[in-house]
Design a protein around this motif. Structure first.
Motif, PDB file in Angstrom:
ATOM      1  N   SER A 187       0.845  -1.193   0.000  1.00  0.00           N
ATOM      2  CA  SER A 187       0.000   0.000   0.000  1.00  0.00           C
ATOM      3  C   SER A 187       0.879   1.241   0.000  1.00  0.00           C
ATOM      4  O   SER A 187       2.112   1.151   0.029  1.00  0.00           O
ATOM      5  CB  SER A 187      -0.920   0.014   1.230  1.00  0.00           C
ATOM      6  N   ARG A 188       0.241   2.393  -0.033  1.00  0.00           N
ATOM      7  CA  ARG A 188       0.995   3.639   0.108  1.00  0.00           C
ATOM      8  C   ARG A 188       1.433   3.793   1.560  1.00  0.00           C
ATOM      9  O   ARG A 188       0.807   3.222   2.465  1.00  0.00           O
ATOM     10  CB  ARG A 188       0.138   4.831  -0.326  1.00  0.00           C
ATOM     11  N   PRO A 189       2.501   4.575   1.825  1.00  0.00           N
ATOM     12  CA  PRO A 189       2.968   4.751   3.208  1.00  0.00           C
ATOM     13  C   PRO A 189       1.874   5.291   4.114  1.00  0.00           C
ATOM     14  O   PRO A 189       1.086   6.153   3.727  1.00  0.00           O
ATOM     15  CB  PRO A 189       4.116   5.756   3.059  1.00  0.00           C
ATOM     16  N   GLY A 190       1.805   4.771   5.318  1.00  0.00           N
ATOM     17  CA  GLY A 190       0.813   5.187   6.309  1.00  0.00           C
ATOM     18  C   GLY A 190       1.126   4.519   7.626  1.00  0.00           C
ATOM     19  O   GLY A 190       2.288   4.228   7.935  1.00  0.00           O
ATOM     20  N   LEU A 191       0.104   4.245   8.406  1.00  0.00           N
ATOM     21  CA  LEU A 191       0.305   3.570   9.680  1.00  0.00           C
ATOM     22  C   LEU A 191       0.851   2.167   9.452  1.00  0.00           C
ATOM     23  O   LEU A 191       0.404   1.447   8.552  1.00  0.00           O
ATOM     24  CB  LEU A 191      -1.014   3.496  10.450  1.00  0.00           C
ATOM     25  N   LEU A 192       1.813   1.790  10.283  1.00  0.00           N
ATOM     26  CA  LEU A 192       2.398   0.463  10.175  1.00  0.00           C
ATOM     27  C   LEU A 192       1.565  -0.547  10.959  1.00  0.00           C
ATOM     28  O   LEU A 192       0.937  -0.195  11.961  1.00  0.00           O
ATOM     29  CB  LEU A 192       3.823   0.463  10.734  1.00  0.00           C
ATOM     30  N   PRO A 193       1.550  -1.797  10.521  1.00  0.00           N
ATOM     31  CA  PRO A 193       0.928  -2.837  11.344  1.00  0.00           C
ATOM     32  C   PRO A 193       1.602  -2.877  12.720  1.00  0.00           C
ATOM     33  O   PRO A 193       2.810  -2.664  12.830  1.00  0.00           O
ATOM     34  CB  PRO A 193       1.199  -4.121  10.551  1.00  0.00           C
TER      35      PRO A 193
END
Length: 326
Positions: A187-193
């Motif tokens: 996905s695009r960069p965002g919150l990490l798991p």
């Protein structure tokens, strides 16, 4: 965990092993699914916002890394791996009705599938010519076209079951019955798991300069901090001969102190290091951790150094309390 996207891209067409991997993602069955003709096209749908995430193959237990994916995520607009999926792989040989095994002269499939069926082909169809296909499913579907220029295709059993116009000439033709392909959801960069204790971190590290010990310096950032590497592959950057980057999977999460410290060390010696994500391992295997590489050990070490700089600080008291001789 990052929000589940409403639209997924995947290496198509329908019926590929990649779609089978995607269907293991919660809510994927109810989401919009966009088949793409190749890995780059699938990832471009994510980069341009047409899809929230894309499922692509990255590694095979027989053939190793999928170079198209390794190269595609190493460059361009940054992306993040948020999940991995493992899919057992089996193959069938299909043709149009009426075609017999002895009639087959040309066979199409994806390059990785061909490599995994090479011994079977050498035994049963030694004179058959290989015709490269963009995917196993695309090769099988191509048999239904009037202008098809090959006689048979190697594909997943699912494709053969769902297409009445295809006839199975042979089943279980893979050379390794335990073959598994690893897929990643990007996905695009965002919150990490979030950290699970059974995580994996993927990075791309350009070789800063071609000199003795350069690779050892990169590997030492992990080894000296007790971070195990589960995969490392070199790929040419394409800039000039002898210029490479390394695609690396490390056990652990960037939220783990030892992994974060290793990535900081990588960035110091190779500032163009690209972080591709920390995500749960598909096999659920917990990361082994020694006492001296635990988060607590790193915290105690930092507090000790801070106490040397300011003996009157709270860090000094914490370091004293954490000391084995306290």
């Amino acid at each position: 965990m990052p929000a589940i996207p409403a639209t997924y891209a995947f290496l198509g067409p329908e019926g590929t092993f990649t779609e089978a991997a995607l269907m293991q993602v919660p809510d994927a069955a109810a989401a919009t699914r966009l088949p793409a003709s190749n890995v780059n096209a699938a990832l471009d749908l994510v980069r341009e916002g047409s899809a929230g995430a894309a499922m692509v193959p990255i590694e095979n237990s027989v053939e190793g890394g999928v170079t198209a994916t390794l190269d595609a995520i190493a460059g361009g607009t940054e992306l993040r791996i948020i999940r991995e999926v493992l899919v057992p792989i089996s193959f069938v040989l299909v043709a149009r009705p009426g075609v017999r095994l002895e009639d087959v002269r040309r066979v199409s499939t994806h390059g990785h599938a061909w490599a995994q069926c090479r011994l079977w082909m050498d035994r049963h169809l030694p004179a058959a010519e290989y015709v490269p296909g963009s995917s196993t499913a695309a090769a099988a579907m191509g048999l239904l076209a009037e202008d098809c220029h090959y006689d048979a295709a190697i594909c997943a059993p699912l494709v053969a079951r769902e297409q009445p116009g295809l006839s199975v000439l042979a089943e279980n033709i893979g050379d390794n019955p335990g073959a598994v392909t690893r897929f990643v959801l990007v996905s695009r960069p965002g919150l990490l798991p979030e950290r699970t204790g059974a995580d994996k971190t993927t990075v791309v590290v350009p070789l800063p300069e071609d000199r003795p010990g350069a690779l050892m310096e990169i590997l030492d950032q992990f080894a000296s901090r007790g971070v195990n590497l589960s995969r490392i592959e070199s790929r040419p950057t394409g800039q000039y001969l002898g210029h490479y980057f390394f695609s690396i999977d490390a056990d652990g999460h960037v939220g783990d102190a030892r992994v974060a410290d290793a990535l900081a060390g990588l960035h110091r010696i190779s500032p163009n290091t690209r972080f591709l994500g920390s995500y749960p391992r598909a096999d659920g295997q917990e990361t082994a951790e020694e006492a001296h590489t635990s988060d607590a050990a790193f915290a105690a070490a930092r507090a000790w150094v801070e106490s040397l700089l300011d003996p009157a600080s709270e860090a000094a008291e914490s370091a004293s309390a954490a000391s084995p001789t306290a």
